[in-house]
Design an enzyme around this catalytic site. Sequence first.
Site, PDB file in Angstrom:
ATOM      1  N   PHE A   1     -24.018  28.285  11.567  1.00 28.89           N
ATOM      2  CA  PHE A   1     -24.531  28.260  12.785  1.00 28.89           C
ATOM      3  C   PHE A   1     -25.510  26.635  12.575  1.00 28.89           C
ATOM      4  CE2 PHE A   1     -28.934  29.611  14.751  1.00 28.89           C
ATOM      5  CZ  PHE A   1     -29.206  29.087  16.111  1.00 28.89           C
TER       6      PHE A   1
ATOM      7  N   ASP B   1     -18.344  23.653   3.254  1.00 28.13           N
ATOM      8  CA  ASP B   1     -18.276  24.963   3.244  1.00 28.13           C
ATOM      9  C   ASP B   1     -17.155  26.086   2.656  1.00 28.13           C
ATOM     10  OD1 ASP B   1     -18.654  27.769   5.027  1.00 28.13           O
ATOM     11  OD2 ASP B   1     -19.745  26.367   5.899  1.00 28.13           O
TER      12      ASP B   1
ATOM     13  N   ASN C   1     -25.615  22.541  -8.801  1.00 34.63           N
ATOM     14  CA  ASN C   1     -24.582  21.040  -8.517  1.00 34.63           C
ATOM     15  C   ASN C   1     -25.460  20.895  -7.422  1.00 34.63           C
ATOM     16  OD1 ASN C   1     -23.245  23.415 -10.162  1.00 34.63           O
ATOM     17  ND2 ASN C   1     -22.210  24.285  -8.478  1.00 34.63           N
TER      18      ASN C   1
ATOM     19  N   ARG D   1     -27.283  12.139 -10.095  1.00 34.02           N
ATOM     20  CA  ARG D   1     -25.761  11.534 -10.083  1.00 34.02           C
ATOM     21  C   ARG D   1     -26.095  10.361  -9.588  1.00 34.02           C
ATOM     22  NH1 ARG D   1     -20.634  10.529  -8.669  1.00 34.02           N
ATOM     23  NH2 ARG D   1     -20.008  12.272  -7.986  1.00 34.02           N
TER      24      ARG D   1
ATOM     25  N   ALA E   1     -32.494  23.812   2.476  1.00 27.62           N
ATOM     26  CA  ALA E   1     -32.847  24.656   4.154  1.00 27.62           C
ATOM     27  C   ALA E   1     -33.662  26.086   3.024  1.00 27.62           C
ATOM     28  CB  ALA E   1     -31.216  25.091   4.852  1.00 27.62           C
TER      29      ALA E   1
ATOM     30  N   TYR F   1     -32.167  37.642  -1.277  1.00 27.66           N
ATOM     31  CA  TYR F   1     -32.445  36.321  -0.769  1.00 27.66           C
ATOM     32  C   TYR F   1     -33.437  35.600  -0.594  1.00 27.66           C
ATOM     33  CZ  TYR F   1     -32.209  33.229   3.912  1.00 27.66           C
ATOM     34  OH  TYR F   1     -31.631  32.883   4.659  1.00 27.66           O
TER      35      TYR F   1
ATOM     36  N   ARG G   1     -27.973  39.339  13.080  1.00 22.78           N
ATOM     37  CA  ARG G   1     -29.469  38.561  13.378  1.00 22.78           C
ATOM     38  C   ARG G   1     -30.174  39.527  14.858  1.00 22.78           C
ATOM     39  NH1 ARG G   1     -29.703  33.169  10.381  1.00 22.78           N
ATOM     40  NH2 ARG G   1     -27.427  33.407  10.725  1.00 22.78           N
TER      41      ARG G   1
HETATM   42  P1  NAD Z   1     -25.023  30.825   8.583  1.00 23.52           P
HETATM   43  O1  NAD Z   1     -24.791  32.412   7.946  1.00 23.52           O
HETATM   44  O2  NAD Z   1     -24.303  30.372   9.978  1.00 23.52           O
HETATM   45  O3  NAD Z   1     -24.134  29.253   7.874  1.00 23.52           O
HETATM   46  C1  NAD Z   1     -24.174  29.713   6.667  1.00 23.52           C
HETATM   47  C2  NAD Z   1     -23.994  28.656   6.486  1.00 23.52           C
HETATM   48  O4  NAD Z   1     -23.120  28.348   4.450  1.00 23.52           O
HETATM   49  C3  NAD Z   1     -22.193  29.657   6.676  1.00 23.52           C
HETATM   50  O5  NAD Z   1     -20.919  28.275   7.209  1.00 23.52           O
HETATM   51  C4  NAD Z   1     -21.345  29.638   5.127  1.00 23.52           C
HETATM   52  O6  NAD Z   1     -20.065  29.667   6.029  1.00 23.52           O
HETATM   53  C5  NAD Z   1     -21.993  28.849   4.439  1.00 23.52           C
HETATM   54  N1  NAD Z   1     -21.835  29.695   2.706  1.00 23.52           N
HETATM   55  C6  NAD Z   1     -22.111  30.765   2.165  1.00 23.52           C
HETATM   56  N2  NAD Z   1     -21.974  30.932   1.276  1.00 23.52           N
HETATM   57  C7  NAD Z   1     -21.450  29.373   0.884  1.00 23.52           C
HETATM   58  C8  NAD Z   1     -20.689  29.239  -0.709  1.00 23.52           C
HETATM   59  N3  NAD Z   1     -21.020  29.994  -1.653  1.00 23.52           N
HETATM   60  N4  NAD Z   1     -20.337  28.017  -0.229  1.00 23.52           N
HETATM   61  C9  NAD Z   1     -20.414  26.869   1.031  1.00 23.52           C
HETATM   62  N5  NAD Z   1     -20.931  27.276   1.859  1.00 23.52           N
HETATM   63  C10 NAD Z   1     -20.966  28.823   1.887  1.00 23.52           C
HETATM   64  O7  NAD Z   1     -26.772  30.687   8.493  1.00 23.52           O
HETATM   65  P2  NAD Z   1     -27.438  29.948   9.030  1.00 23.52           P
HETATM   66  O8  NAD Z   1     -28.363  30.186  10.381  1.00 23.52           O
HETATM   67  O9  NAD Z   1     -26.666  28.550  10.385  1.00 23.52           O
HETATM   68  O10 NAD Z   1     -28.449  29.659   8.166  1.00 23.52           O
HETATM   69  C11 NAD Z   1     -28.474  27.858   7.297  1.00 23.52           C
HETATM   70  C12 NAD Z   1     -29.099  27.507   6.625  1.00 23.52           C
HETATM   71  O11 NAD Z   1     -30.819  27.938   6.967  1.00 23.52           O
HETATM   72  C13 NAD Z   1     -28.990  28.638   4.986  1.00 23.52           C
HETATM   73  O12 NAD Z   1     -29.321  28.119   3.785  1.00 23.52           O
HETATM   74  C14 NAD Z   1     -30.563  30.014   5.252  1.00 23.52           C
HETATM   75  O13 NAD Z   1     -30.770  30.237   4.238  1.00 23.52           O
HETATM   76  C15 NAD Z   1     -31.231  28.991   6.056  1.00 23.52           C
HETATM   77  N6  NAD Z   1     -32.212  29.761   6.986  1.00 23.52           N
HETATM   78  C16 NAD Z   1     -31.918  29.934   8.335  1.00 23.52           C
HETATM   79  C17 NAD Z   1     -32.562  30.726   8.814  1.00 23.52           C
HETATM   80  C18 NAD Z   1     -31.760  31.123  10.699  1.00 23.52           C
HETATM   81  O14 NAD Z   1     -33.182  31.403  11.112  1.00 23.52           O
HETATM   82  N7  NAD Z   1     -30.838  30.970  10.875  1.00 23.52           N
HETATM   83  C19 NAD Z   1     -34.003  30.952   8.481  1.00 23.52           C
HETATM   84  C20 NAD Z   1     -34.135  30.407   7.880  1.00 23.52           C
HETATM   85  C21 NAD Z   1     -33.415  29.404   6.638  1.00 23.52           C
HETATM   86  N1  UDP Z   2     -22.947  18.587 -10.619  1.00 24.41           N
HETATM   87  C1  UDP Z   2     -21.919  18.301  -9.750  1.00 24.41           C
HETATM   88  N2  UDP Z   2     -21.189  17.262  -9.384  1.00 24.41           N
HETATM   89  C2  UDP Z   2     -22.029  15.883  -9.391  1.00 24.41           C
HETATM   90  C3  UDP Z   2     -22.432  16.128 -10.838  1.00 24.41           C
HETATM   91  C4  UDP Z   2     -22.971  17.173 -11.108  1.00 24.41           C
HETATM   92  O1  UDP Z   2     -21.420  19.612  -9.099  1.00 24.41           O
HETATM   93  O2  UDP Z   2     -22.431  15.315  -9.496  1.00 24.41           O
HETATM   94  C5  UDP Z   2     -22.891  19.679 -11.272  1.00 24.41           C
HETATM   95  C6  UDP Z   2     -22.783  20.324 -12.600  1.00 24.41           C
HETATM   96  O3  UDP Z   2     -22.183  21.029 -12.502  1.00 24.41           O
HETATM   97  C7  UDP Z   2     -24.240  20.535 -13.533  1.00 24.41           C
HETATM   98  C8  UDP Z   2     -24.509  20.511 -12.521  1.00 24.41           C
HETATM   99  O4  UDP Z   2     -24.346  19.924 -11.219  1.00 24.41           O
HETATM  100  O5  UDP Z   2     -23.516  21.303 -14.242  1.00 24.41           O
HETATM  101  C9  UDP Z   2     -26.627  20.245 -13.123  1.00 24.41           C
HETATM  102  O6  UDP Z   2     -26.270  18.745 -13.190  1.00 24.41           O
HETATM  103  P1  UDP Z   2     -27.315  17.818 -14.474  1.00 24.41           P
HETATM  104  O7  UDP Z   2     -26.951  16.249 -14.677  1.00 24.41           O
HETATM  105  O8  UDP Z   2     -28.546  18.240 -13.711  1.00 24.41           O
HETATM  106  O9  UDP Z   2     -27.414  19.201 -15.795  1.00 24.41           O
HETATM  107  P2  UDP Z   2     -26.342  19.271 -17.217  1.00 24.41           P
HETATM  108  O10 UDP Z   2     -24.546  18.287 -16.451  1.00 24.41           O
HETATM  109  O11 UDP Z   2     -26.506  17.895 -17.203  1.00 24.41           O
HETATM  110  O12 UDP Z   2     -26.349  20.245 -17.092  1.00 24.41           O
HETATM  111  N1  UDP Z   3     -33.874  43.458  14.252  1.00 30.07           N
HETATM  112  C1  UDP Z   3     -34.016  44.965  15.520  1.00 30.07           C
HETATM  113  N2  UDP Z   3     -32.260  45.285  15.737  1.00 30.07           N
HETATM  114  C2  UDP Z   3     -31.327  44.238  15.225  1.00 30.07           C
HETATM  115  C3  UDP Z   3     -31.517  43.508  14.092  1.00 30.07           C
HETATM  116  C4  UDP Z   3     -32.606  43.760  13.906  1.00 30.07           C
HETATM  117  O1  UDP Z   3     -34.547  45.418  15.726  1.00 30.07           O
HETATM  118  O2  UDP Z   3     -30.347  44.784  15.854  1.00 30.07           O
HETATM  119  C5  UDP Z   3     -35.466  43.857  13.678  1.00 30.07           C
HETATM  120  C6  UDP Z   3     -35.358  43.734  12.704  1.00 30.07           C
HETATM  121  O3  UDP Z   3     -35.756  44.974  11.359  1.00 30.07           O
HETATM  122  C7  UDP Z   3     -36.478  42.296  11.754  1.00 30.07           C
HETATM  123  C8  UDP Z   3     -36.240  42.061  12.890  1.00 30.07           C
HETATM  124  O4  UDP Z   3     -36.082  42.417  13.975  1.00 30.07           O
HETATM  125  O5  UDP Z   3     -37.842  43.966  12.063  1.00 30.07           O
HETATM  126  C9  UDP Z   3     -35.527  40.492  12.501  1.00 30.07           C
HETATM  127  O6  UDP Z   3     -34.660  40.445  12.584  1.00 30.07           O
HETATM  128  P1  UDP Z   3     -33.241  39.942  11.764  1.00 30.07           P
HETATM  129  O7  UDP Z   3     -32.470  40.371  10.929  1.00 30.07           O
HETATM  130  O8  UDP Z   3     -33.370  38.971  12.904  1.00 30.07           O
HETATM  131  O9  UDP Z   3     -34.025  38.366  10.454  1.00 30.07           O
HETATM  132  P2  UDP Z   3     -35.358  38.472   9.683  1.00 30.07           P
HETATM  133  O10 UDP Z   3     -35.214  40.274   9.390  1.00 30.07           O
HETATM  134  O11 UDP Z   3     -34.698  37.853   8.045  1.00 30.07           O
HETATM  135  O12 UDP Z   3     -35.937  37.488  10.418  1.00 30.07           O
END
Ligand code: NAD
Ligand code: UDP
Ligand code: UDP
Length: 325
Positions: A19, A39, A105, A112, A120, A151, A192
């Site tokens: 999103f 992603d 990572n 590097r 985020a 989380y 959400r």
């Molecule tokens: P979202 O779920 O729409 O987007 C998250 C994206 O990350 C998705 O496209 C998902 O496929 C990808 N993803 C998840 N696990 C992955 C992995 N292991 N490797 C590669 N991609 C992966 O959620 P969003 O609302 O767009 O949130 C984006 C970021 O912002 C997140 O880090 C979230 O924690 C942070 N954030 C969002 C909110 C909000 O209200 N939307 C609030 C606080 C923080």
């Molecule tokens: N890494 C990566 N891409 C890069 C460089 C590092 O994904 O271009 C990852 C790698 O897997 C490593 C991690 O990032 O485990 C942390 O890197 P860092 O150099 O801090 O630690 P180290 O390699 O010394 O464990």
């Molecule tokens: N919530 C709700 N009905 C729903 C989904 C969420 O009342 O269908 C409530 C939830 O319990 C929370 C608030 O709305 O108090 C925000 O929830 P959300 O999952 O959007 O985000 P977060 O709790 O991570 O702030």
Amino acid sequence: MARLYDSRRRILVTGGAGFIGSHLIDRLLKRGDEILCVDNLFTGSKRNIDHLAKHPRFEFMRHDVTFPLYVEVDEIYNLACPASPVHYQYDPVQTIKTAVHGAINVLGLAKRLKCKVFQASTSEVYGDASVHPQPESYWGNVNPIGPRSCYDEGKRCAETLFFDYHRQHGLWVKVARIFNTFGPRMHPADGRVVSNFIVQALRGEPITIFGDGSQTRSFCYVDDLVSGMLRLMDTGPEVTGPVNIGNPREVTIRRLAELTTQMTGSGSDIIYRDLPQDDPRHRQPDITLAKRLVGWEPTVTLEAGLQQTIDYFKALLPKVSTNSP
Ligand code: NAD
Ligand code: UDP
Ligand code: UDP
């Protein structure tokens, strides 16, 4: 690292098919940057980036950030992580791996490449806050072993990693604590509250309030959020964050339900369900730092943002079933 024949900035956005990520990419492309979107499509959707498929400055790579990633870019935005409680609790171990291994990572990559890296982070680092509104100086009240911990603690650990890489390796980091954000391109089955209420209202299904609806949240429209992220990224190296990015207007969940039914003209009933464990009672950002250090504050009202989001779902829902990607 700028490439030999091209002075354009190449930017990696992890979670770019999600999103927020997809909106961020639109803005970066508009600015003239080149984008590498990484992603694994766990919660994101190709639908969010479909319109970019033929864009000459856009590239998509399906990859899970818990595995190392070797690419050449000039800046990184790390957004990969499921964000909705329903989704991050579906596979909690994968969630914490994404937050923590993903951060390691991305930080290794930034180390590097010697490039700027944005994290985020989230208002969830404050947990069920006992200070209200929440300033960045508040350390939070998080249950380390509850259903939200994968989380909350994952994101807290990611912040720790960002600041350890900053102190230990001199990395240029930017950490934003994002508060509840909403807008077009939320998945209809995201879970959400804003998307749930709008989808329920448009379908004439009951609106599900968890608890008595007196809990509060403060909702930021996605365009405002993305402006804040871009501004934070463009600050000098002295600004590392964490900085709260969110809209300080606080509403009860009951009020949000009323607004949604009014604005959609829906006849949906409101029904009450159990409040999930550890659901924060109140949440409101203190954005003093964002105003002072980043020169940012939101401008879109909750009503205007809701209207945009309602219009989006009105157009989308006839085309998809709830669970389709
Ligand atoms: P979202 O779920 O729409 O987007 C998250 C994206 O990350 C998705 O496209 C998902 O496929 C990808 N993803 C998840 N696990 C992955 C992995 N292991 N490797 C590669 N991609 C992966 O959620 P969003 O609302 O767009 O949130 C984006 C970021 O912002 C997140 O880090 C979230 O924690 C942070 N954030 C969002 C909110 C909000 O209200 N939307 C609030 C606080 C923080
Ligand atoms: N890494 C990566 N891409 C890069 C460089 C590092 O994904 O271009 C990852 C790698 O897997 C490593 C991690 O990032 O485990 C942390 O890197 P860092 O150099 O801090 O630690 P180290 O390699 O010394 O464990
Ligand atoms: N919530 C709700 N009905 C729903 C989904 C969420 O009342 O269908 C409530 C939830 O319990 C929370 C608030 O709305 O108090 C925000 O929830 P959300 O999952 O959007 O985000 P977060 O709790 O991570 O702030």
